[in-house]
Design an enzyme around this catalytic site. Sequence first.
Site, PDB file in Angstrom:
ATOM      1  N   HIS A 360       0.829  -1.219   0.000  1.00  0.00           N
ATOM      2  CA  HIS A 360       0.000   0.000   0.000  1.00  0.00           C
ATOM      3  C   HIS A 360       0.856   1.259   0.000  1.00  0.00           C
ATOM      4  O   HIS A 360       0.573   2.228  -0.705  1.00  0.00           O
ATOM      5  CB  HIS A 360      -0.919   0.001   1.227  1.00  0.00           C
ATOM      6  CG  HIS A 360      -2.083  -0.925   1.108  1.00  0.00           C
ATOM      7  ND1 HIS A 360      -2.858  -1.280   2.166  1.00  0.00           N
ATOM      8  CD2 HIS A 360      -2.597  -1.567   0.044  1.00  0.00           C
ATOM      9  CE1 HIS A 360      -3.806  -2.109   1.776  1.00  0.00           C
ATOM     10  NE2 HIS A 360      -3.668  -2.302   0.490  1.00  0.00           N
ATOM     11  N   ARG A 467      -4.903  -0.293 -14.165  1.00  0.00           N
ATOM     12  CA  ARG A 467      -4.809  -1.453 -13.273  1.00  0.00           C
ATOM     13  C   ARG A 467      -6.043  -1.519 -12.382  1.00  0.00           C
ATOM     14  O   ARG A 467      -6.091  -0.888 -11.325  1.00  0.00           O
ATOM     15  CB  ARG A 467      -3.535  -1.361 -12.429  1.00  0.00           C
ATOM     16  CG  ARG A 467      -2.244  -1.276 -13.238  1.00  0.00           C
ATOM     17  CD  ARG A 467      -1.038  -1.135 -12.313  1.00  0.00           C
ATOM     18  NE  ARG A 467       0.216  -1.097 -13.040  1.00  0.00           N
ATOM     19  CZ  ARG A 467       0.814   0.026 -13.453  1.00  0.00           C
ATOM     20  NH1 ARG A 467       0.253   1.203 -13.190  1.00  0.00           N
ATOM     21  NH2 ARG A 467       1.966  -0.030 -14.103  1.00  0.00           N
ATOM     22  N   GLU A 601       2.431 -11.808 -22.066  1.00  0.00           N
ATOM     23  CA  GLU A 601       3.309 -11.746 -20.890  1.00  0.00           C
ATOM     24  C   GLU A 601       4.069 -13.028 -20.630  1.00  0.00           C
ATOM     25  O   GLU A 601       5.000 -13.038 -19.821  1.00  0.00           O
ATOM     26  CB  GLU A 601       2.474 -11.423 -19.644  1.00  0.00           C
ATOM     27  CG  GLU A 601       1.727 -10.120 -19.711  1.00  0.00           C
ATOM     28  CD  GLU A 601       0.784  -9.955 -18.546  1.00  0.00           C
ATOM     29  OE1 GLU A 601       1.200  -9.371 -17.530  1.00  0.00           O
ATOM     30  OE2 GLU A 601      -0.367 -10.424 -18.641  1.00  0.00           O
ATOM     31  N   ASP A 625       6.605  -8.529 -16.992  1.00  0.00           N
ATOM     32  CA  ASP A 625       6.404  -9.947 -16.722  1.00  0.00           C
ATOM     33  C   ASP A 625       7.045 -10.813 -17.800  1.00  0.00           C
ATOM     34  O   ASP A 625       7.608 -11.875 -17.490  1.00  0.00           O
ATOM     35  CB  ASP A 625       4.910 -10.268 -16.620  1.00  0.00           C
ATOM     36  CG  ASP A 625       4.419 -10.266 -15.178  1.00  0.00           C
ATOM     37  OD1 ASP A 625       5.212 -10.607 -14.284  1.00  0.00           O
ATOM     38  OD2 ASP A 625       3.250  -9.925 -14.945  1.00  0.00           O
ATOM     39  N   CYS A 672       3.215  -2.053 -22.708  1.00  0.00           N
ATOM     40  CA  CYS A 672       2.918  -1.244 -21.518  1.00  0.00           C
ATOM     41  C   CYS A 672       3.828  -1.591 -20.341  1.00  0.00           C
ATOM     42  O   CYS A 672       3.408  -1.511 -19.188  1.00  0.00           O
ATOM     43  CB  CYS A 672       1.454  -1.399 -21.113  1.00  0.00           C
ATOM     44  SG  CYS A 672       0.916  -3.092 -20.862  1.00  0.00           S
TER      45      CYS A 672
END
Length: 754
Positions: A360, A467, A601, A625, A672
């Site tokens: 967070h 996202r 990915e 990824d 991206c």
Amino acid sequence: MLGSLRSIVQEVNAARDLPAVLDIIVRRVREVMRTRVCSVYLRDKQSGNYVLMATRGLNPDAVGQVHLAPGEGLVGNVVTREEPINLEQAEAHPAYHYFPATGEERFSAFLGTPIIHHRNVLGVLVVQQAEKRRFDEGEEAFLVTLSAQLAGVIAHAEATGALAVIGRQRKEAKFRGIAASPGVAIGRAHVIAPQVNLATVPYSCCVDVEAELELFHQALAAARSEIREVGERLKDELNREERALFDAYISMLDDNSLAVEVCDRIRQQISAPRAWAEVMLEHVHRFEAMSDAYFRDRAADVRDLGARVLVHLRQQQQSRRDYPENTVLIGEELTAAMLAEVPRDKLIGLVSIKGSANSHVAIIARAMGLPAVMGAQELPYEQVDGAELVVDGYRGELHIHPGRELRRRFDAIVAEERELARNLDHLAGLPAETADGHRVRLWVNTGLMADVVRSLERGAEGVGLYRTEVPFLLRDRFPSEEEQREIYREQLAAFAPRPVTMRTLDIGGDKALAYFPIEETNPFLGWRGIRVTLDHPEIFLGQVRAMMKASLGLDNLRIMLPMISGVGELEAARKLVQRAHTELVDEGFEIQMPPLGIMIEVPSAVYQARELAERVDFISVGSNDLTQYLLAVDRNNSRVANIYHALHPAVLRALCDVVTAGHAADTKVGICGELAGDPGGALLLVAMGYDVLSMNATNLPRVKAALRAVRKADTDLLLQQVLAMHAPEEVEETVQAYLKRLGLKALLQPAAGQ
């Protein structure tokens, strides 16, 4: 010897300081191996020599006095050979060097093993015996194993300056963590921690149970008020979804089951502080024991909440913190509430000993534009309060007590960053095209509302990756379809009429939901991305319906599916998307079917790119990824992070294959990942033929400046040159040299401080 090995390592880990560690090693090894001598030599970083730092059996006065260069004597030969030397008669070896101060002429048998950490020889562990004999294989293996176990301890001591007794060690110290938010911050460390430690609350009983219960409920109420106040301080920095984190804190305090557990213990005449500490520590330990990184991050939140309530239970006044100008907040486990307590005009950077790039605090740091480093596990944070330091959020590095030269370099980087930002402001309204007219779309990656204004100011032409998991991460339950619709509508309306590409829920790997546990031995190769949502169509359908309803009247939505590994997954997901659209039309919504795309990915998708591209409206490469899977490197693992390289020849070839396959199917291809936001990488992608580059808003002006300064034909030549190379370092050097020749040196990532 396995039992002895474990006990030595346990003693070492419990030692108070480096001298104690070394004494344990030489004493215990001599006992276990029944040798006359055990000694440890450690590297002096200043001179590069290896110094006798501890011994049992040699003259103790020689400690700190005997220095050997690499290659000098038997110890120096262990260093240069980087392998054990086992001799029956040491004095007969040509490299033998006698040091009168040690008194070692009495000893013949010699076994020395290197202490190696990250390919660097930090020291040598030596045992010696008076009689002539060769140490057997078991003894040699024991010493090699112990040396490997000790390497991390010695490396930590070296990094923290604990080896200063060797010589005139520099005050500067460098530590590594995980780059969590880009930028450079130069300021003063302010170490923060809960004022009360749950683990140190003594056991005590209470006589007046009712009074103790009243004290407990008052403490809960005070903590709720405190957290609401902290949330209010952030209201201008974060949107509703980011502030939902503080609502989650309140929700935990409102959890009736938690209060019942504590009250039950108080009724057993356990004092309120002790009862509260016991219950909260049980919850903390449950979270800490879980393998999922997200859950471990939640343990920090639980501990922080526990400490806040404990302050009130002990009827202590919270002292008002005096934060210096240019505060760099440091803590073992930073929480969003801790961050919010610092006045925004004073906070310039964050460092957390634990945590990941997806915690967070990291998410909020990126939203607020604060350089941040997470997972700085070797940093002795208790010792740096008030120290001057540099936070390098680009590389995940920290420099404590920077010297004049290092400080000058980073001051120059900060000044250059500000100047460059001012110089690139004028590009926002200009098209992203090369000097010879080749047009490329520059889009942005977003996840927080805080990204929107910054993105539009920098001239973003659309969103290549929104996202959608961020709102899920900041809640304590799945958001409802209507809650999701409101969130998505904000994004779509903010960028309209520009396209917004919304990725369906991508959890698993290093992103997990506290209320939807995924416990796996190898999460990156497990249940994540589209695999989760296909197994839970109720979640997938609700999310897709919310996206489509949010696009009503705007028609700028694009839906993108993550972690597609084959045609079967794509077809299954497509049917669900079509079903959601049909349901909405039947309900009376006049909604167009949005373009549907996938992310490339995983390696299997690279090799099926043509078949996949023929079945979708667009494809987009998730280069972060893809690089990770192609190179088998967890980029959040500091031990192997140096192997992760977006310009690796294998990665570049895969990227070429994808865009070629996509265009052969007449499908638009975007990317991206971080590579798209690197000016040099962007030039290679343009040469490959990528139609859309999506990146962090901060990097967009840099990339646009690079594109407008080159000719497409020249980038084609650059690409052909680097595709013939075999090492990522060679590719990187070539691309950087190309940018420098064009006068674009300022666009490169700032040079390392040292």
